[in-house]
Design a protein around this motif. Structure first.
Motif, PDB file in Angstrom:
ATOM      1  N   UNK A 626       0.832  -1.209   0.000  1.00 54.84           N
ATOM      2  CA  UNK A 626       0.000   0.000   0.000  1.00 54.84           C
ATOM      3  C   UNK A 626       0.861   1.251   0.000  1.00 54.84           C
ATOM      4  N   UNK A 627       1.962   1.173   0.753  1.00 54.27           N
ATOM      5  CA  UNK A 627       2.795   2.363   0.868  1.00 54.27           C
ATOM      6  C   UNK A 627       3.627   2.602  -0.388  1.00 54.27           C
ATOM      7  N   UNK A 628       4.138   1.529  -0.963  1.00 53.28           N
ATOM      8  CA  UNK A 628       5.084   1.709  -2.064  1.00 53.28           C
ATOM      9  C   UNK A 628       4.491   1.538  -3.452  1.00 53.28           C
ATOM     10  N   UNK A 629       3.361   0.910  -3.526  1.00 54.21           N
ATOM     11  CA  UNK A 629       2.850   0.593  -4.861  1.00 54.21           C
ATOM     12  C   UNK A 629       1.423   1.058  -5.059  1.00 54.21           C
ATOM     13  N   UNK A 630       1.104   1.266  -6.282  1.00 55.65           N
ATOM     14  CA  UNK A 630      -0.275   1.601  -6.571  1.00 55.65           C
ATOM     15  C   UNK A 630      -0.790   0.407  -7.353  1.00 55.65           C
ATOM     16  N   UNK A 631      -1.410  -0.491  -6.674  1.00 59.28           N
ATOM     17  CA  UNK A 631      -1.808  -1.728  -7.327  1.00 59.28           C
ATOM     18  C   UNK A 631      -3.242  -1.656  -7.812  1.00 59.28           C
ATOM     19  N   UNK A 632      -3.356  -1.268  -9.059  1.00 61.83           N
ATOM     20  CA  UNK A 632      -4.689  -1.192  -9.645  1.00 61.83           C
ATOM     21  C   UNK A 632      -4.649  -1.820 -11.019  1.00 61.83           C
ATOM     22  N   UNK A 633      -5.800  -2.174 -11.495  1.00 62.59           N
ATOM     23  CA  UNK A 633      -5.889  -2.731 -12.844  1.00 62.59           C
ATOM     24  C   UNK A 633      -7.327  -2.571 -13.317  1.00 62.59           C
ATOM     25  N   UNK A 634      -7.477  -2.562 -14.607  1.00 63.42           N
ATOM     26  CA  UNK A 634      -8.820  -2.488 -15.178  1.00 63.42           C
ATOM     27  C   UNK A 634      -9.314  -3.914 -15.413  1.00 63.42           C
ATOM     28  N   UNK A 635     -10.298  -4.322 -14.662  1.00 61.25           N
ATOM     29  CA  UNK A 635     -10.777  -5.701 -14.827  1.00 61.25           C
ATOM     30  C   UNK A 635     -11.655  -5.872 -16.068  1.00 61.25           C
ATOM     31  N   UNK A 636     -12.086  -4.744 -16.641  1.00 67.90           N
ATOM     32  CA  UNK A 636     -13.013  -4.852 -17.763  1.00 67.90           C
ATOM     33  C   UNK A 636     -12.347  -4.679 -19.121  1.00 67.90           C
ATOM     34  N   UNK A 637     -11.430  -5.496 -19.379  1.00 63.24           N
ATOM     35  CA  UNK A 637     -10.803  -5.465 -20.701  1.00 63.24           C
ATOM     36  C   UNK A 637     -10.345  -6.884 -21.018  1.00 63.24           C
ATOM     37  N   UNK A 638      -9.897  -7.066 -22.248  1.00 58.20           N
ATOM     38  CA  UNK A 638      -9.387  -8.390 -22.598  1.00 58.20           C
ATOM     39  C   UNK A 638      -8.193  -8.675 -21.695  1.00 58.20           C
TER      40      UNK A 638
END
Ligand SMILES: Nc1nc2c(ncn2[C@@H]2O[C@H](COP(=O)(O)OP(=O)(O)OP(=O)(O)O)[C@@H](O)[C@H]2O)c(=O)[nH]1
Length: 962
Positions: A626-638
């Motif tokens: 949480x502190x060092x990374x921005x862990x996100x992704x778009x689940x709605x794509x191929x």
């Protein structure tokens, strides 16, 4: 042919290696290709003198003498960098020196640039100095001097030189070209009457050189005919020469053909030979020169037709004009004042668009264009890009010193070198860029989330566990799984799919973490390095009772290289000898400063065995993420993801564990994973449950691919199967080319010495349970180096059981099959027995490496050593009509044996090193051996014996290798 030696023979005489001698020869402009090339006597002499000087021995004077005559002007050797641009051949320039007749000063041995420095008063080749013809002092000039030096330094600038030179074709650039030339234009001030375009006339007689392609070599370069070298007439005449100003009468005669360089670099049109021509003379360059295509022939171009034959260039317009000028005795005006004639302009145009000629092969000139090629590209690929024949490139490269076929992968340096020769800038595209371009051609992008920020959702971190052997990685991963089971997950993790997710509650919120089951074995370093790239964060396990070890450091380096945050798990704190603080101290040296020491790395004490500290560790992972990374992704794509582990399953075919990185993977999707493609037929999670879809950070095992992907291969969902197949096919072809480039060792001049030696190859076929292990095994085996005489050659590799096809291939190529964690199927075993093919099975990589190492050692030829047996002295010689001369001897040391090898020594010199005792008699009887203090009669295989000769006998004994 007496006097001619081969390179290796001369090298032996000189006490240097063939490689060294080849390098020296090449450096000095000799055209030698291999250790078995013959060298002309003058060159032999020159080399001897050179080495004598190098060794401090030899008298310089002699050496100079030797060199003087034959000394070659700065030869452009094919292999040399950019032969053509060499433009500025200094030499070529108007060396007044040229004028120098034979007595030419012996050039100082050193062909080196430094040597180039002419003495102060020397006329410089520099155009600048316009060599004053007249000035050319005979004695003074050292033709040789100009040479190498100049040529070389200048050389590098090919392209530049070329383009810069507006100059007309044939025009040998007068000195101008060479600004770089080391020669300080001593004469700089000199009027440049004719900036003689003349190629450097060689002093002395034409040397017999080894470079058939050199304009200077052999007959190529005409010796200045002091008396009458007419510029014009020589066929091989340099075009420029034509106008041949004969400076002050010193004729430059047919001079050497100007090297292309000369022309290329042409300083200014004005210096065109034609007009610049003869300051004083009238050269008849006319006809001969006119045609003198030689005018353009560069060093390499000389290949055409050879020296004297008129050179191979194309038309030497310049030459013609020069000739004309000469014919009419026009002295040639000041360069600056002349206007360009159509012919000159055309010549300039031709010069700029002329093809390159390397070793007699015409190639297009790139004019500095950039050509992009993939790694492992072949000459065919390059040929296609520059619109020429691959066979021409093969030939050109051969002349540059490397032997490759049109379809063989060529190294980056070689492609760039070849490109430079023909004025193309070759850019090798990295595999990543290449793949990006490939995907772009299908309108795809890997690695980017589609949509804006609003499309992004938080995803779990993907974590790798790294650390030194036995520090507890496996135990920790087990504990984390257990923790899961303990929390009541139904069924527990039943599938070893290489990755799993676990759930942690952080601040009352359930969160997931994806763990990769990375192998911790040293031989899997390559895989791990790739694994690190597919993860977000690393847990570094360090045993508190052991401390920082080599693989701990390696793991830190991998993590840092991949820019991964690290959480340190100080394990085995349950052990009484555990010193967790010591670990903290040690790791600060590697930039991992514990939070409690003011740093930002979380250190958690755990006992993987007892399961203590695990929750804290998992929390630390989330906090760090949480502190060092921005862990996100778009689940709605191929979906896009990465393959972690893959293998061939008997019942299910290829199965591959992938981690989805963005998008959502669904059953039925068309996918491409590395060089494989297919449609997701089924997906299973770590619990063994079928899943219909998998979102970001979710590990799943996928079935439905046509092959087994490698670890780290990326996964993409594409529009349909056709696109998937096309992408996979292109990637696969590229991968094969890269493998070929990697596993093939080419023969080049540099390693020719070794290639000439007889080599033994151990052919292997590798089969393993998954792509990662096969790759790791291959990498490890290829790294084995025992000796130059033996090498490993992996002729095939694959995942799955050893098949009949493998055995057939092994039988045909005399290979051994290595099965790593796999067995042969029934028929394969039968065939292997029938064909006598050896199949070795391993489950520990190091055992396989060790066995292969031993096998290679066993292939080494035995090493023999001489062991002295005894010595006898010839006291008398008898003649016997039946056997020839009989040596009546006294054995003075050890013993002599019939059939033994012997050295015959006379006055301290070995007359023959390996004769044998053909018959041995003591008194009248045949004897097998005779000991010290006895007389005996011997018939030797070497007939020229004398009283007083010593017979030293020895035997060859096999000795163990180190
Ligand atoms: N006392 C104690 N022993 C441990 C602990 N963790 C692991 N071990 C032991 O250390 C040994 C090595 O543990 P592994 O988990 O196999 O270590 P590894 O790092 O996975 O080893 P490789 O797979 O060979 O790299 C085993 O005998 C474990 O039982 C621990 O916390 N305390």
């Amino acid at each position: 042919m007496s006097g001619k030696l081969r390179v290796h023979e001369l090298a032996k005489q000189l006490g240097v290696t063939s490689k060294e001698l080849l390098a020296t020869l090449k450096e000095q402009g000799e055209f030698v290709k291999t250790a078995s090339s013959t060298i002309e006597p003058p060159v032999v002499k020159k080399m001897k003198a050179y080495y004598a000087k190098q060794n401090g021995g030899g008298d310089a004077v002699d050496q100079k003498k030797d060199e003087a005559a034959p000394k070659k002007p700065p030869l452009k050797k094919p292999g040399q960098n950019r032969a053509k641009p060499a433009a500025p051949k200094p030499a070529g320039a108007p060396k007044p020196a040229a004028a120098k007749p034979a007595e030419a000063k012996p050039v100082p041995a050193a062909p080196k640039p430094p040597a180039a420095k002419p003495a102060a008063g020397e006329p410089t080749p520099k155009q600048a100095g316009g060599p004053k013809p007249g000035a050319a002092k005979p004695g003074a000039v050292k033709p040789g001097a100009a040479k190498p030096g100049a040529a070389k330094p200048a050389a590098p600038k090919p392209a530049a030189a070329k383009s810069a030179a507006p100059k007309p074709a044939g025009a040998p650039k007068p000195g101008a070209a060479k600004p770089a030339a080391p020669k300080p234009a001593a004469k700089g001030d000199g009027p440049t009457p004719g900036a003689m375009p003349r190629p450097v006339p060689k002093p002395g007689r034409p040397r017999v050189a080894n470079n058939p392609f050199s304009s200077n070599s052999g007959g190529g370069q005409r010796p200045p005919r002091p008396g009458g070298g007419r510029p014009g007439q020589g066929q091989g005449r340099p075009g420029p020469g034509q106008g041949g100003p004969r400076p002050g009468g010193a004729r430059q005669g047919g001079g050497s053909r100007p090297s292309p360089a000369d022309m290329a670099a042409g300083p200014s049109p004005t210096q065109m030979p034609s007009k610049a021509a003869a300051p004083g003379g009238r050269g008849r360059g006319g006809a001969g020169g006119g045609r003198g295509r030689g005018g353009q022939g560069g060093p390499n171009r000389g290949g055409f037709g050879g020296p004297g034959a008129g050179g191979g260039g194309f038309r030497g317009r310049g030459g013609r004009r020069g000739g004309t000028a000469g014919a009419f005795g026009r002295p040639g005006g000041a360069p600056g004042k002349r206007r360009k004639s159509k012919g000159q302009k055309r010549a300039e145009y031709e010069e700029m668009h002329k093809p390159n000629v390397i070793g007699g092969v015409r190639l297009p000139d790139g004019g500095g264009q950039t050509v992009r090629l993939r790694q492992g590209a072949t000459l065919s690929d390059l040929a296609e890009k520059i619109n020429t024949e691959a066979s021409s490139l093969v030939q050109a490269l051969f002349n540059l010193g490397e032997m490759v076929t049109a379809t063989q992968s060529v190294s980056e340096e070689t492609l760039q070198l070849l490109g430079a020769e023909i004025n193309y800038e070759v850019q090798i595209v990295s595999p990543e860029d290449e793949d990006r371009e490939l995907l772009e051609s299908f309108d795809l992008q890997f690695g980017e989330d589609e949509g804006g920020d609003e499309a992004l959702e938080q995803r779990p971190p993907v974590v790798s566990v790294m650390g030194h052997v036995d520090h507890g990685k496996t135990r920790l991963l087990d504990s984390i799984r257990q923790a899961n089971v303990g929390r009541g997950e139904a069924g527990g993790i039943t599938q070893g799919i290489g990755a799993y997710q676990t759930e942690v509650t952080l601040e009352d919120e359930p969160r997931k973490i994806t763990f990769l089951d990375t192998p911790g074995h040293e031989a899997f370093t390559a895989m791990r390095a790739r694994g690190a790239k597919s993860t977000d964060l690393a847990i570094l396990v360090v045993a508190a009772d052991d401390g920082v070890m080599p693989q701990t450091v390696e793991a830190i380096n991998h993590a840092k290289a991949a820019d991964l945050p690290i959480v340190v798990a100080v394990n085995k704190v349950d052990k009484p000898e555990a010193q967790p603080d010591k670990i903290r101290g040690q790791l600060t040296e590697y930039g991992l400063i514990p939070e409690e020491y003011g740093g930002d790395t979380m250190f958690i004490d755990i006992s993987a065995k007892q399961g203590t500290g695990i929750d804290d560790l998992l929390e630390a992972v989330l906090l760090t993420a949480d502190a060092a990374l921005e862990l996100t992704a778009n689940p709605d794509m191929d979906a896009q993801g990465v393959a972690i582990e893959s293998h061939l399953d008997r019942g299910r075919g290829p199965v591959s564990t992938v981690i989805v990185q963005r998008g959502t993977l669904r059953v039925g999707d068309s996918i491409v994973v590395g060089g494989n493609f297919g449609r997701v037929r089924r997906m299973v999670d770590e619990w063994g449950n079928d899943v219909e879809e998998a979102g970001p950070s979710r590990p799943v095992q996928v079935q439905g691919l046509n092959g087994v992907p490698g670890p780290g291969d990326n996964l993409l969902v594409v529009e349909d199967d056709r696109v998937a197949r096309q992408i996979a096919a292109q990637r696969d072809a590229r991968h094969r080319a890269a493998m070929q480039a990697r596993s093939k060792k080419r023969v080049s001049l540099e390693n020719l010495d070794q290639a000439l030696k007889e080599r033994s190859q151990l052919n292997l076929i590798l089969k393993g349970d998954n792509a990662g292990s096969v790759e790791a095994l291959e990498e490890a085996l290829l790294k084995i180096e025992i000796d130059d005489e033996v090498e490993v050659n992996i002729i095939d590799r694959g995942v799955g059981a050893v098949t009949q096809t493998n055995v057939t291939l092994a039988a045909a190529s005399d290979a051994i099959i290595i099965g790593f964690n796999v067995r042969a199927d029934g028929k394969a075993t039968e065939e292997a027995n029938a064909e006598g093919v050896e199949i070795r099975y391993y489950s520990v990589i190091y055992q396989a490496i060790e066995d292969v190492e031993n096998a290679l050692k066993g292939m080494l030829k035995p090493v023999y050593e001489e062991r002295d047996l005894g010595e006898a002295e010839i006291r008398q010689i008898f003649k016997a009509s039946a056997v020839g001369l009989i040596a009546g001897c006294m054995v003075t040391e050890g013993k002599v044996k019939r059939g033994a090898k012997l050295r015959l020594v006379r006055d301290g010199n070995v007359i023959t090193p390996d004769a044998t005792i053909e018959s041995l008699r003591r008194e009248k009887d045949d004897a097998n051996e005779v000991a010290k203090g006895y007389e005996c009669g011997m018939v030797l295989s070497y007939p020229d014996i004398q009283v007083g000769d010593l017979i030293q006998t020895y035997e060859m004994v096999e000795v163990p290798r180190d």
